[in-house]
Design an enzyme around this catalytic site. Structure first.
Site, short mmCIF file in Angstrom:
data_model
loop_
_atom_site.label_atom_id
_atom_site.label_comp_id
_atom_site.label_asym_id
_atom_site.label_seq_id
_atom_site.Cartn_x
_atom_site.Cartn_y
_atom_site.Cartn_z
N HIS A 1 44.18 16.59 43.30
CA HIS A 1 42.84 15.98 43.40
C HIS A 1 41.73 16.95 43.74
CE1 HIS A 1 42.78 16.29 47.73
NE2 HIS A 1 41.74 15.50 47.85
N CYS B 1 37.97 6.93 47.43
CA CYS B 1 37.18 8.13 47.28
C CYS B 1 37.54 8.60 45.87
CB CYS B 1 37.62 9.17 48.31
SG CYS B 1 36.62 10.64 48.26
N HIS C 1 40.92 8.91 43.88
CA HIS C 1 42.01 9.76 44.39
C HIS C 1 42.50 9.40 45.80
CE1 HIS C 1 38.59 12.96 44.94
NE2 HIS C 1 38.70 12.26 46.04
#
Lengths: 481, 147
Positions: free
Chosen positions: A404, A98, A329
Site C-alpha cells: 500500500h 484510508c 487500503h
C-alpha cells in the site's frame, strides 16, 4: 523476545514456520535487503500473533511495506472463514477505508509547469487540511450523515459532486454493501458531521504530478495514461468518524473476545466471530465508515476539479480530469476466493494493503476487465508514486492483495530532528516540488528520508508477481494536512 | 547566593520513539496526577501547549471496564471534544477516580489556526502495549497514540 525465525521460500518470499499456538504459517513478501529493517520492530511477531486467531484461511501474510502496527502489522493481510473465523477492528485500523484515488487529465506537464504554485494555493484554499480540519459550509444533519454512510460516493454524486462515471471507477463502486448507520455511535457521528470533504493530517495529501515513466505501454494506454501527463492523487480516509467507530468497537471486541473464549496474545487483536452479533455489527459500522471515506474522496475530487478549472481557466471537457481508480487500503471485505480448489466466502482483512484483483475478475469494472484492477501506491512527497495492476497470482496467493505504500523509515520525532534547521519547503521547491501544509511539523515529519523508498516495495510485489508495474508518477505540487 | 536544591521531580511525561506513531511514558505521584499528565501530554502532541489560554472549561466523565481502559477512554474523549468543538485542554483536574469511572474538569482554549501552532493530528489512543504500573515514587503509564 527472541527474534522470529524466517525461512526463505524464494527471492521475494519468507516463511514464519507454524509453531506454538499458530494455526497457520506466516508469509512475508520482502527482499533480502529489507529484512534487517523488518527485524528491528516487532512486526514479525505480530504476523505470528495473527496466525493464532480462529478460522484463519491460508497464511497470515505481510506485504513488503510491513511495519509495526496495533495488533495486526501494517501491511498485513489475513482471511478468515465465515464458520469459525473472526473479524477484528485491529485488522482494519483506526482510519477505516484510508485510501487513494488517481485522476488523470488531458494536460501535459509543460502546460501547467508555471502554474503549479497557483494550483497548490487554490487546492489549499478549497480543501480544508490539517489538525481538526472542518468545513463550515458543509455541516451535515444526522439523517443526511446516515445517507452518506449508506450510499458512500453515490451520495456525493447525487449531490452534484462528480458524475456517475466516477462511481464505475471506485473499489466496490464507492459503496460497501451492508452498511448500517444505526450501529454507528452518536460520538462517531458528532465527529464526522463537519469533517466530510476534509483532508485531515498526518500522511494525507492531495498531489498534482505527472507520469514520469511507463513500464508497460499497452497497460498504461488502457488506463488512459501517457508520458508527461498531468495527474492528481488524493490520499485520505474516514476522518474522526472512522477513528471513533474503531475505538467504539475495540471496546465491544475486548468484551466479545472474553465472551467467545478467543485467546489473545495482544489486547489490540481483540475480535469476535464473524457470525456473532458483535462481528456483524462491526462489519456494518465499518462499512458505514468506509462509505463515509468514499464520499469524502469523491467530494474532494470535485473541489480538485473546481480548483484546476479556476486556475487554468479551462472547462471540464478540455481538462479531462477523470477518475482512473480509487482503492481502499484499510478495510475488511467479504469476498469469494478459491482455497484448496474450493470456492469459499471469507472475510479478508487488509490493513495497509491494497486489493489487487486480476483481469477478468467480476469485481473489476468493465473498463479494466482486460488489464486487471488498477492499484495505486503513494510514495513520499519528494520522490514518486506508482500505478500497478492486479494479477492472477495475487488472487491465488494473497487473496488478491498487494502493498500500500512506502512505510516509515524514521519515527516522526527522528524526522523532525533530521529536518531541524532546514527549510524543507524551500528544499522541495528547489527540486521543483511546491509543498503547502497546515502545520510546520507535518511537513518536517514527511521529509523523503523519513520514508523507505517505495520503489523497492513495489519491485518486490512486481517481482513476486502479486502486481504488475504500469507507471511511475512524480510530484509537482502537494498539499499536506 | 544560595544554591538552589537539585530538582527532584520527574518529568510528567515524555515521548517514546515508535516508527509509525508516538508513545507516551507518563508519570504521576498519584493516579489523579497520572491521568492529568496523560491529558497534558496528549495536548502537547497536537499543539504547542504554551500558547493555549484558559478561556473555556468542560466537565468530563468517562467509564471503562478497568483502569487501563479508562486511561484510553479518557484520552479518546478529549480527542472527541477536539474534533467536535475544537476544544483543547490546558489544565486538568481529576475530581473523582475509580478503576471504572473518571470525572474531571478541563480548562483550555478553542483551537485557532491563527494563534496556535498545530503539530500532529492524533487519530486515537490505543490499547497496544498499554500499561499502568506502580513505581517507587508513584505511577507510570505507557500509551501509544495512532497518528
Amino acid at each position: 523476545m527472541a527474534q522470529i525465525k524466517l525461512r526463505q521460500v524464494d527471492e521475494y518470499r519468507w516463511e514464519i514456520p507454524r509453531e506454538g499456538k499458530m494455526r497457520t504459517r506466516g508469509l512475508i513478501f520482502a527482499s533480502k535487503e529489507m529484512l534487517p529493517k523488518i527485524h528491528e520492530d516487532r512486526s514479525l511477531e505480530q504476523v505470528a500473533n495473527v496466525a493464532t486467531l480462529p478460522g484463519i484461511e491460508g497464511p497470515s501474510m505481510a506485504m513488503p511495506d510491513i511495519h509495526w502496527g496495533y495488533g495486526f502489522p501494517i501491511g498485513g493481510v489475513a482471511a478468515f472463514n465465515l464458520e469459525e473465523g473472526v473479524v477484528s477492528p485491529g485488522g482494519v485500523g483506526y482510519d477505516i477505508n484510508c485510501g487513494v484515488r488517481l485522476l488523470r487529465t488531458n494536460l501535459e506537464r509543460e502546460a501547467i509547469a508555471h502554474r503549479v504554485e497557483e494550483l497548490v494555493n487554490a487546492l489549499f484554499d478549497n480543501i480544508p487540511t490539517g489538525v481538526g480540519s472542518r468545513r463550515k459550509d458543509l455541516k451535515l444533519t444526522v439523517p443526511t450523515l446516515k445517507e452518506v454512510m449508506r450510499y458512500g460516493a453515490a451520495w456525493a454524486v447525487k449531490q452534484g459532486f462528480g458524475n456517475a462515471e466516477d462511481l464505475a471507477h471506485i473499489e466496490a463502486g464507492g459503496q460497501i454493501p451492508g452498511a448500517d448507520p444505526e450501529v454507528v455511535s452518536q460520538f462517531a457521528m458528532d465527529r464526522g458531521k463537519d469533517q466530510l470533504g476534509t483532508l485531515g493530517s498526518g500522511n494525507h495529501f492531495v498531489e498534482v504530478g505527472y507520469v514520469a515513466e511507463i513500464y508497460d505501454e499497452p497497460l498504461a494506454r488502457a488506463l488512459g495514461l501517457f508520458p508527461g501527463q498531468v495527474t492528481v492523487i488524493i490520499h485520505t480516509g474516514s476522518r474522526g468518524l472512522g477513528h471513533q467507530v474503531c475505538d467504539d468497537f475495540i471496546k465491544v471486541m475486548l468484551k466479545a473476545s472474553a465472551k467467545y473464549g478467543i485467546e489473545l496474545p495482544d489486547r489490540q487483536l481483540c475480535s469476535a466471530p464473524i457470525r456473532s452479533p458483535e462481528g456483524q455489527q462491526y462489519l456494518a459500522a465499518m462499512a458505514a465508515a468506509a462509505n463515509f471515506a468514499f464520499a469524502n474522496r469523491q467530494i474532494i475530487t470535485h473541489w480538485v476539479r473546481e480548483s484546476l478549472e479556476q486556475v487554468l481557466k479551462m472547462g471540464p471537457r478540455d481538462l479531462g480530469l477523470e477518475l482512473v481508480y480509487d482503492v481502499a487500503h484499510n478495510i475488511a471485505k467479504i469476498e469469494k476466493h478459491v482455497i484448496d480448489g474450493q470456492e469459499k466466502t471469507v472475510c479478508v482483512h487488509r490493513k495497509g494493503a491494497t486489493r489487487a484483483f486480476p483481469p477478468g475478475h467480476p469485481e473489476v469494472p468493465p473498463a479494466y476487465r482486460e488489464t486487471g484492477q488498477p492499484v495505486l501506491i503513494p510514495g513520499d512527497m519528494g520522490r514518486y508514486s506508482f500505478v500497478l495492476v492486479g494479477t492472477r497470482r495475487a488472487l491465488e496467493e494473497t487473496f488478491g492483495s498487494t502493498c500500500h505504500g512506502a512505510g516509515r523509515e524514521l519515527s516522526r520525532a527522528a524526522a523532525i530532528k533530521a529536518a531541524k534547521g532546514r527549510r524543507v519547503v524551500q528544499e522541495m521547491a528547489a527540486r521543483g516540488i511546491i509543498v503547502r501544509g497546515a502545520g510546520r511539523d507535518t511537513i518536517d515529519e514527511e521529509i523523503s528520508e523519513a520514508y523507505k523508498d517505495v520503489e523497492n516495495v513495489v519491485n518486490v510485489t512486481h517481482g513476486a508477481g502479486i502486481s504488475r508495474k504500469v507507471a511511475k508518477l512524480k510530484p509537482m505540487g502537494v498539499i499536506k494536512g | 547566593m544560595a544554591a538552589s536544591p537539585p530538582r527532584q521531580h520527574r518529568r510528567p511525561y515524555r515521548f517514546l520513539s515508535h516508527t509509525a506513531d508516538v508513545g507516551l511514558r507518563i508519570r504521576g505521584e498519584t493516579l489523579e496526577a497520572l491521568f492529568a499528565n496523560a491529558a497534558r501530554a496528549l495536548t502537547a502532541t497536537m499543539v504547542d501547549r504554551r500558547r493555549l489560554r484558559g478561556t473555556r472549561s468542560r466537565q468530563i466523565s468517562v467509564e471503562a471496564p478497568d483502569l487501563e481502559a479508562l486511561l484510553v477512554a479518557w484520552l479518546n474523549h478529549l480527542l472527541y471534544l477536539y474534533d467536535t468543538e475544537a476544544f483543547l485542554g490546558r489544565d486538568f483536574t481529576i475530581t473523582s477516580l475509580t478503576p471504572e469511572r473518571l470525572e474531571a474538569r478541563a480548562v483550555g482554549d478553542t483551537y485557532d489556526p491563527t494563534r496556535h501552532i498545530s503539530k500532529t493530528a492524533v487519530k486515537a489512543a490505543t490499547y497496544h502495549h498499554l500499561a499502568i504500573t506502580r513505581v517507587p515514587d508513584g505511577w507510570q503509564a505507557t500509551v501509544i497514540l495512532d497518528l
